[in-house]
Enzyme design. Structure first.
Site, PDB file in Angstrom:
ATOM      1  N   ASP A  30      78.213  72.803  21.331  1.00  0.00           N
ATOM      2  CA  ASP A  30      78.005  74.233  21.563  1.00  0.00           C
ATOM      3  C   ASP A  30      76.506  74.524  21.557  1.00  0.00           C
ATOM      4  OD1 ASP A  30      80.030  76.923  21.126  1.00  0.00           O
ATOM      5  OD2 ASP A  30      77.864  77.220  20.939  1.00  0.00           O
ATOM      6  N   ASN A  87      89.905  80.641  20.773  1.00  0.00           N
ATOM      7  CA  ASN A  87      89.797  82.086  20.914  1.00  0.00           C
ATOM      8  C   ASN A  87      90.420  82.498  22.244  1.00  0.00           C
ATOM      9  OD1 ASN A  87      88.347  82.310  18.499  1.00  0.00           O
ATOM     10  ND2 ASN A  87      86.403  81.917  19.525  1.00  0.00           N
ATOM     11  N   GLN A  94      87.169  85.870  22.611  1.00  0.00           N
ATOM     12  CA  GLN A  94      86.760  84.914  23.657  1.00  0.00           C
ATOM     13  C   GLN A  94      85.652  85.530  24.508  1.00  0.00           C
ATOM     14  OE1 GLN A  94      89.948  83.753  26.309  1.00  0.00           O
ATOM     15  NE2 GLN A  94      88.749  82.111  27.248  1.00  0.00           N
ATOM     16  N   VAL A  96      83.758  83.290  26.861  1.00  0.00           N
ATOM     17  CA  VAL A  96      83.695  82.497  28.096  1.00  0.00           C
ATOM     18  C   VAL A  96      85.130  82.294  28.585  1.00  0.00           C
ATOM     19  CG1 VAL A  96      83.026  80.308  29.152  1.00  0.00           C
ATOM     20  CG2 VAL A  96      81.565  81.329  27.390  1.00  0.00           C
ATOM     21  N   HIS A 100      88.725  76.772  26.013  1.00  0.00           N
ATOM     22  CA  HIS A 100      87.917  75.810  25.257  1.00  0.00           C
ATOM     23  C   HIS A 100      88.377  75.773  23.821  1.00  0.00           C
ATOM     24  CE1 HIS A 100      85.877  79.722  25.414  1.00  0.00           C
ATOM     25  NE2 HIS A 100      85.491  79.492  24.167  1.00  0.00           N
TER      26      HIS A 100
END
Ligand code: 5GP
Ligand code: ZN
Length: 114
Positions: A30, A87, A94, A96, A100
């Site tokens: 990340d 998320n 969330q 993006v 993920h």
């Protein structure tokens, strides 16, 4: 999706610190780590979020989880564990819109989240 950041990371169009890659998934650190270990595992194919997975994605999701725990061990999280998080949309926090899995480790995390 050409405009999706994580599709572009999966296609190596945007640089990232890749920890693992195979035909269907990529794991990378990340950019804004919230713990000493913080990496993301994504499918190479674009899926918006966990609400949109289909029956045909079951193997893909298993591959994400299986490799997440393998990398977590490589990163030194086996003994004390880690947080594995998906998320989803607004209430899930969330930001993006490409599915993920977060893995956070090497720091004590608390529950429930704020
Ligand atoms: P979300 O809030 O959607 O669950 O998590 C998105 C995560 O993606 C955040 O933890 C954020 O730091 C990370 N992120 C956003 N942009 C980039 C990027 O360009 N590269 C990397 N490696 N991570 C990113
Ligand atoms: Zn995408």
């Amino acid at each position: 999706m050409d405009s999706c950041l994580f599709c572009r990371i999966a296609n190596h169009e945007v640089p990232s610190d890749i920890l693992y890659e195979d035909d269907s998934i990529v794991a990378f650190r990340d950019i804004s780590p919230q713990a000493p270990v913080h990496f993301l595992v994504i499918p190479k194919k674009h899926i918006n979020n966990i609400m949109e997975i289909e029956e045909s994605d079951k193997e893909l999701l298993g591959n994400i989880l299986f490799n997440a725990q393998k990398i977590a061990k490589t990163e030194g999280c086996e003994e004390k564990g880690a947080r594995f998080v998906l998320n989803c949309k607004t209430d899930g926090g969330q930001t993006v819109g490409h599915l993920h899995l977060h893995v956070l480790g090497k720091r004590m995390l608390y529950w429930p989240p704020g």
